[in-house]
Design a protein around this motif. Structure first.
Motif, mmCIF file in Angstrom:
data_model
loop_
_atom_site.group_PDB
_atom_site.id
_atom_site.type_symbol
_atom_site.label_atom_id
_atom_site.label_comp_id
_atom_site.label_asym_id
_atom_site.label_seq_id
_atom_site.Cartn_x
_atom_site.Cartn_y
_atom_site.Cartn_z
ATOM 1 N N PRO A 1 41.694 36.102 49.340
ATOM 2 C CA PRO A 1 40.910 36.776 48.132
ATOM 3 C C PRO A 1 42.090 37.266 47.207
ATOM 4 O O PRO A 1 43.079 37.613 47.604
ATOM 5 C CB PRO A 1 40.156 37.851 48.864
ATOM 6 N N LEU A 2 41.465 37.184 45.735
ATOM 7 C CA LEU A 2 42.267 37.962 44.846
ATOM 8 C C LEU A 2 41.544 38.908 44.306
ATOM 9 O O LEU A 2 40.520 38.884 43.709
ATOM 10 C CB LEU A 2 42.474 36.885 43.607
ATOM 11 N N ARG A 3 41.998 40.215 44.447
ATOM 12 C CA ARG A 3 41.338 41.362 44.130
ATOM 13 C C ARG A 3 41.445 41.589 42.869
ATOM 14 O O ARG A 3 42.661 41.486 42.403
ATOM 15 C CB ARG A 3 41.940 42.597 44.931
ATOM 16 N N THR A 4 40.239 41.676 42.001
ATOM 17 C CA THR A 4 40.339 41.999 40.621
ATOM 18 C C THR A 4 38.953 42.540 40.297
ATOM 19 O O THR A 4 38.143 42.093 40.943
ATOM 20 C CB THR A 4 40.546 40.858 39.894
ATOM 21 N N ARG A 5 38.913 43.269 39.052
ATOM 22 C CA ARG A 5 37.629 43.712 38.680
ATOM 23 C C ARG A 5 37.035 42.860 38.021
ATOM 24 O O ARG A 5 37.496 41.951 37.357
ATOM 25 C CB ARG A 5 37.868 45.063 37.553
ATOM 26 N N GLY A 6 35.640 42.654 38.096
ATOM 27 C CA GLY A 6 34.884 41.636 37.431
ATOM 28 C C GLY A 6 34.411 41.925 35.832
ATOM 29 O O GLY A 6 34.960 43.056 35.436
ATOM 30 N N GLY A 7 33.745 41.237 35.354
ATOM 31 C CA GLY A 7 33.650 41.261 33.682
ATOM 32 C C GLY A 7 32.041 40.908 33.493
ATOM 33 O O GLY A 7 31.317 40.326 34.478
ATOM 34 N N ARG A 8 31.567 41.215 32.543
ATOM 35 C CA ARG A 8 30.205 40.752 32.262
ATOM 36 C C ARG A 8 29.986 39.383 31.849
ATOM 37 O O ARG A 8 29.008 38.686 32.220
ATOM 38 C CB ARG A 8 29.679 41.606 31.018
ATOM 39 N N ASP A 9 30.939 38.712 31.136
ATOM 40 C CA ASP A 9 30.709 37.440 30.741
ATOM 41 C C ASP A 9 31.989 36.697 31.204
ATOM 42 O O ASP A 9 32.516 37.013 32.256
ATOM 43 C CB ASP A 9 30.575 37.215 29.060
ATOM 44 N N LEU A 10 32.493 35.811 30.709
ATOM 45 C CA LEU A 10 33.856 35.081 31.145
ATOM 46 C C LEU A 10 34.858 35.707 30.902
ATOM 47 O O LEU A 10 35.056 36.376 29.803
ATOM 48 C CB LEU A 10 33.811 33.597 30.435
ATOM 49 N N TRP A 11 35.719 35.710 31.573
ATOM 50 C CA TRP A 11 37.205 36.123 31.373
ATOM 51 C C TRP A 11 38.266 35.023 32.037
ATOM 52 O O TRP A 11 37.874 34.252 32.691
ATOM 53 C CB TRP A 11 37.363 37.484 31.653
ATOM 54 N N THR A 12 39.419 35.206 31.843
ATOM 55 C CA THR A 12 40.521 34.623 32.216
ATOM 56 C C THR A 12 41.305 35.471 33.462
ATOM 57 O O THR A 12 41.580 36.358 33.375
ATOM 58 C CB THR A 12 41.564 34.302 31.186
ATOM 59 N N VAL A 13 41.560 34.586 34.491
ATOM 60 C CA VAL A 13 42.096 35.408 35.732
ATOM 61 C C VAL A 13 43.160 34.336 36.077
ATOM 62 O O VAL A 13 43.296 33.245 35.698
ATOM 63 C CB VAL A 13 41.087 35.276 36.914
ATOM 64 N N GLU A 14 44.379 34.936 36.497
ATOM 65 C CA GLU A 14 45.639 34.104 36.809
ATOM 66 C C GLU A 14 45.590 34.221 38.426
ATOM 67 O O GLU A 14 45.504 35.217 39.235
ATOM 68 C CB GLU A 14 46.910 34.777 36.449
ATOM 69 N N ILE A 15 45.687 32.974 38.973
ATOM 70 C CA ILE A 15 45.641 32.920 40.559
ATOM 71 C C ILE A 15 46.892 32.485 40.898
ATOM 72 O O ILE A 15 47.454 31.337 40.654
ATOM 73 C CB ILE A 15 44.598 31.828 40.710
ATOM 74 N N PRO A 16 47.587 33.167 41.911
ATOM 75 C CA PRO A 16 48.939 32.877 42.458
ATOM 76 C C PRO A 16 48.768 31.609 43.232
ATOM 77 O O PRO A 16 47.880 31.296 43.694
ATOM 78 C CB PRO A 16 49.455 33.808 43.243
ATOM 79 N N PRO A 17 50.067 30.554 43.136
ATOM 80 C CA PRO A 17 49.757 29.560 43.869
ATOM 81 C C PRO A 17 49.832 29.482 45.358
ATOM 82 O O PRO A 17 48.904 28.543 45.882
ATOM 83 C CB PRO A 17 51.294 28.800 43.343
ATOM 84 N N GLU A 18 50.036 30.831 45.881
ATOM 85 C CA GLU A 18 49.839 30.656 47.253
ATOM 86 C C GLU A 18 48.188 30.865 47.864
ATOM 87 O O GLU A 18 48.050 30.489 48.866
ATOM 88 C CB GLU A 18 50.592 31.794 48.021
ATOM 89 N N LEU A 19 47.456 31.146 46.862
ATOM 90 C CA LEU A 19 45.989 31.367 47.112
ATOM 91 C C LEU A 19 44.953 29.902 46.845
ATOM 92 O O LEU A 19 44.196 29.897 47.021
ATOM 93 C CB LEU A 19 45.374 32.292 46.214
ATOM 94 N N LEU A 20 45.919 28.954 45.996
ATOM 95 C CA LEU A 20 45.326 27.818 45.699
ATOM 96 C C LEU A 20 44.756 26.860 46.835
ATOM 97 O O LEU A 20 45.542 26.975 47.500
ATOM 98 C CB LEU A 20 46.017 27.148 44.668
ATOM 99 N N PRO A 21 43.587 26.363 46.868
ATOM 100 C CA PRO A 21 43.342 25.375 47.681
ATOM 101 C C PRO A 21 43.927 24.163 48.015
ATOM 102 O O PRO A 21 44.599 23.896 46.904
ATOM 103 C CB PRO A 21 41.762 25.256 47.590
#
Length: 169
Positions: free
Chosen positions: A149-169
């Motif tokens: 999991p990547l802990r982050t606060r959600g938003g109402r609509d679309l937003w951009t998130v940065e996912i570290p490479p070690e979490l990528l499937p």
């Protein structure tokens, strides 16, 4: 053909992708591949056609109704044990996290009345929701859970998130 709408940041090759928050059980149903049609009152996902979307699991449950349970029990023929296993799978990373990725297909407006009732039932099974008329429907495919999991606060609509490479499937 799906093109990934990503930006790899130079410093550590993190992935930047658009993200949308889903309430449970829908987030888990999307990532487990059971929910392949997303419904919204406006065409929020239309600009992301043929791109990849990060799925954020909201803190709160979907509290509007339990139509999802009626679809799982009825048209999809799942029993109580199967439904519990599916719900548990969707909770594997908890809440308030980006948990996976899904590819976004076309968006269309579901008409107020469909000529063929079987077509509506097919859409309801795919959306795991009843009452899709006059909603914008978007096809989702190729769901995949992140490695963690990547802990982050959600938003109402679309937003951009940065996912570290070690979490990528």
């Amino acid at each position: 053909m799906i093109t990934v709408n990503v930006c790899y940041c130079n410093k550590d090759m993190s992935l930047q992708v658009r993200c949308l928050s889903f309430r449970q059980p829908y987030a888990g149903l999307v990532l487990d591949g059971l929910k392949t049609v997303e419904s919204r009152w406006r065409p929020l996902l239309a600009p992301l056609e043929n791109q990849t979307l990060a799925v954020h699991i909201a803190q709160r449950d979907w509290d509007q109704d339990e139509d999802w349970r009626a679809v799982l029990n009825g048209p999809l023929g799942m029993n109580r044990v199967q439904i519990r296993a599916l719900l548990d799978s969707g909770e594997r990373f908890g809440r308030g996290v980006v948990a996976g990725l899904v590819d976004v297909g076309g968006t269309w407006l579901c008409p107020a009345s469909l000529q063929e009732e079987e077509e509506l039932h097919h859409l309801e099974r795919s959306a795991v929701l009843i009452g899709l008329q006059e909603k914008h429907l978007t096809h989702l495919s190729n769901p995949r859970w992140l490695r963690g999991p990547l802990r982050t606060r959600g938003g109402r609509d679309l937003w951009t998130v940065e996912i570290p490479p070690e979490l990528l499937p």
